[in-house]
Design a protein around this motif. Sequence first.
Motif, mmCIF file in Angstrom:
data_model
loop_
_atom_site.group_PDB
_atom_site.id
_atom_site.type_symbol
_atom_site.label_atom_id
_atom_site.label_comp_id
_atom_site.label_asym_id
_atom_site.label_seq_id
_atom_site.Cartn_x
_atom_site.Cartn_y
_atom_site.Cartn_z
ATOM 1 N N SER A 177 0.809 -1.210 0.000
ATOM 2 C CA SER A 177 0.000 0.000 0.000
ATOM 3 C C SER A 177 0.845 1.264 0.000
ATOM 4 C CB SER A 177 -0.905 -0.001 1.238
ATOM 5 O OG SER A 177 -1.660 1.186 1.303
ATOM 6 N N GLY A 178 0.315 2.274 -0.689
ATOM 7 C CA GLY A 178 0.839 3.610 -0.521
ATOM 8 C C GLY A 178 0.169 4.271 0.680
ATOM 9 N N ASP A 222 -7.672 -4.981 -7.238
ATOM 10 C CA ASP A 222 -9.082 -4.594 -7.286
ATOM 11 C C ASP A 222 -9.629 -4.431 -5.868
ATOM 12 O OD1 ASP A 222 -11.377 -3.931 -8.578
ATOM 13 O OD2 ASP A 222 -11.862 -5.944 -9.272
ATOM 14 N N ASN A 223 -9.057 -3.500 -5.125
ATOM 15 C CA ASN A 223 -9.382 -3.382 -3.698
ATOM 16 C C ASN A 223 -10.782 -2.841 -3.442
ATOM 17 O OD1 ASN A 223 -6.957 -4.378 -2.576
ATOM 18 N ND2 ASN A 223 -5.918 -2.451 -3.001
ATOM 19 N N ALA A 265 -4.314 5.223 7.355
ATOM 20 C CA ALA A 265 -3.409 6.018 6.527
ATOM 21 C C ALA A 265 -2.983 5.289 5.262
ATOM 22 C CB ALA A 265 -2.165 6.402 7.333
ATOM 23 N N LEU A 266 -3.214 3.972 5.185
ATOM 24 C CA LEU A 266 -2.805 3.179 4.034
ATOM 25 C C LEU A 266 -3.889 3.210 2.964
ATOM 26 C CD1 LEU A 266 -1.345 0.032 5.849
ATOM 27 C CD2 LEU A 266 -0.078 1.987 4.925
ATOM 28 N N THR A 267 -3.498 3.388 1.707
ATOM 29 C CA THR A 267 -4.477 3.440 0.622
ATOM 30 C C THR A 267 -5.213 2.111 0.467
ATOM 31 O OG1 THR A 267 -2.746 2.901 -0.989
ATOM 32 C CG2 THR A 267 -3.261 5.232 -0.677
ATOM 33 N N THR A 268 -4.542 0.993 0.697
ATOM 34 C CA THR A 268 -5.206 -0.304 0.585
ATOM 35 C C THR A 268 -6.366 -0.409 1.563
ATOM 36 O OG1 THR A 268 -3.208 -1.429 -0.188
ATOM 37 C CG2 THR A 268 -4.889 -2.804 0.850
ATOM 38 N N VAL A 269 -6.137 0.006 2.798
ATOM 39 C CA VAL A 269 -7.191 -0.024 3.815
ATOM 40 C C VAL A 269 -8.317 0.918 3.420
ATOM 41 C CG1 VAL A 269 -7.728 0.492 6.223
ATOM 42 C CG2 VAL A 269 -5.618 -0.726 5.644
ATOM 43 N N VAL A 288 -15.001 -8.997 9.375
ATOM 44 C CA VAL A 288 -14.347 -8.919 8.071
ATOM 45 C C VAL A 288 -12.955 -8.345 8.298
ATOM 46 C CG1 VAL A 288 -14.384 -7.895 5.764
ATOM 47 C CG2 VAL A 288 -16.529 -8.608 6.852
ATOM 48 N N ALA A 289 -11.933 -9.158 8.069
ATOM 49 C CA ALA A 289 -10.546 -8.706 8.184
ATOM 50 C C ALA A 289 -10.085 -8.223 6.815
ATOM 51 C CB ALA A 289 -9.657 -9.840 8.683
ATOM 52 N N LEU A 290 -9.365 -7.119 6.782
ATOM 53 C CA LEU A 290 -9.032 -6.504 5.502
ATOM 54 C C LEU A 290 -7.795 -7.087 4.839
ATOM 55 C CD1 LEU A 290 -10.027 -2.770 5.872
ATOM 56 C CD2 LEU A 290 -11.379 -4.750 5.186
ATOM 57 N N ASN A 291 -7.172 -8.073 5.433
ATOM 58 C CA ASN A 291 -6.259 -8.956 4.698
ATOM 59 C C ASN A 291 -6.245 -10.325 5.381
ATOM 60 O OD1 ASN A 291 -4.404 -8.856 6.834
ATOM 61 N ND2 ASN A 291 -2.892 -7.634 5.716
ATOM 62 N N ASP A 292 -5.750 -11.317 4.670
ATOM 63 C CA ASP A 292 -5.789 -12.680 5.206
ATOM 64 C C ASP A 292 -4.887 -12.845 6.413
ATOM 65 O OD1 ASP A 292 -7.617 -13.466 3.343
ATOM 66 O OD2 ASP A 292 -6.220 -14.608 2.105
ATOM 67 N N ASP A 293 -3.782 -12.105 6.461
ATOM 68 C CA ASP A 293 -2.896 -12.222 7.609
ATOM 69 C C ASP A 293 -3.640 -11.808 8.883
ATOM 70 O OD1 ASP A 293 -0.341 -13.210 8.123
ATOM 71 O OD2 ASP A 293 0.530 -11.220 8.320
ATOM 72 N N MET A 294 -4.387 -10.712 8.801
ATOM 73 C CA MET A 294 -5.203 -10.310 9.950
ATOM 74 C C MET A 294 -6.279 -11.358 10.240
ATOM 75 S SD MET A 294 -5.806 -6.165 9.863
ATOM 76 C CE MET A 294 -6.028 -6.068 11.659
ATOM 77 N N ALA A 295 -6.890 -11.921 9.194
ATOM 78 C CA ALA A 295 -7.936 -12.918 9.387
ATOM 79 C C ALA A 295 -7.406 -14.148 10.123
ATOM 80 C CB ALA A 295 -8.529 -13.329 8.034
ATOM 81 N N ILE A 296 -6.185 -14.538 9.818
ATOM 82 C CA ILE A 296 -5.583 -15.670 10.519
ATOM 83 C C ILE A 296 -5.426 -15.341 12.000
ATOM 84 C CG2 ILE A 296 -3.484 -17.069 10.731
ATOM 85 C CD1 ILE A 296 -3.162 -16.730 7.660
ATOM 86 N N GLY A 297 -5.014 -14.110 12.297
ATOM 87 C CA GLY A 297 -4.929 -13.677 13.683
ATOM 88 C C GLY A 297 -6.284 -13.643 14.359
#
Length: 342
Positions: A129-130, A170-171, A198-202, A253-262
């Motif tokens: 992310s930017g 395609d976020n 602050a991250l564009t992906t989020v 809903v976790a915004l990436n899989d790494d967070m979802a695993i946590g």
Amino acid sequence: MAQRSRPRLVDVAQAAGVSIAAASRALSGAAGVSDAIAGRVREVAAELGYVADVHARTLAGGTSTSVGLLVHEIGDPYFTEIASGVLRVAAQRGLTVQIGHTGRDPDSELAQVRALVANRVRAIVISGSGFVDARVQAPVKRELQAFQDAGGRVAVIGRHHLGADAVLPDNLAGGRSITEHVLSLGHRRIAFAAGPAALTTVADRLAGADQALRAAGMRLADLPVVEEAFTRDGGTRAALRILDEHPRTTAVVALNDDMAIGVLAALRSQGVVVPQQMSVAGFDDVAVAEHLSPALTTVRLPMAGMGEQALLLALKEPSARPRRRSTDHHLVVRESTAPPRP
């Protein structure tokens, strides 16, 4: 003294307050100068444009056989899969890849870019992310612009303000799709485990979620959005906060899989059964997602393909305007989501 369009080594040495020999060793990476002096010389050289000129001569001589890849989290499977795509293209072209880890820290990103430029890589790919605020990456943008002006090439993955060729996941649409899925199951008490705003992906994934919610007569602003590090540990902390602060939540809903695993790990530690008591969804579809217990519902992005596209863009001749390559996404429904219990 009249300004020169192409600074000489002596100019760099004088500006850095070192001998010409020390400046030469610092810029070539040779032994004999301290890290502090080498860093100062590289910084002065970058400001004057000298490193870029050295890089251009290296390219002209056909001797640069390496490219750089910067990722946010080297341990995140998302970046591992992107790196695999970069490495595949590099191997086909007879290039080696230098990989750096920035930890989503703009200062670290700047230092890593300068190190790659000083190492005379042919191209730099920045993955991840930017930042929503363009000013955060302004120093990196200047560094990369000088690198490109002198013949280097740059491509980014994700939405950045860096003026470079870009592969755009395609976020927005993906955020909408995963939220529509959770809503379609009947969930209305939804919480989002998010990385820093602050991250564009989020920002983009949340914007897509808000679109889906508004179509269902709801608003993101009325639901919990728990910001933590965009990592597995961050997901664990977010889930524990959701259980404590929003105990009636039926879906996360976790915004990436790494967070979802946590999130899954935290719920398991608290005796919360997924999906019977809490549905969990992720984003990215990393390789391990289908092997979790329960298997993770998520949004699939073509991560290895994104890495391939980015390096291919970086190896092309420059264009008058930055090129854009958008990806698709696919909703992958697995066992971690189900209708809420009555």
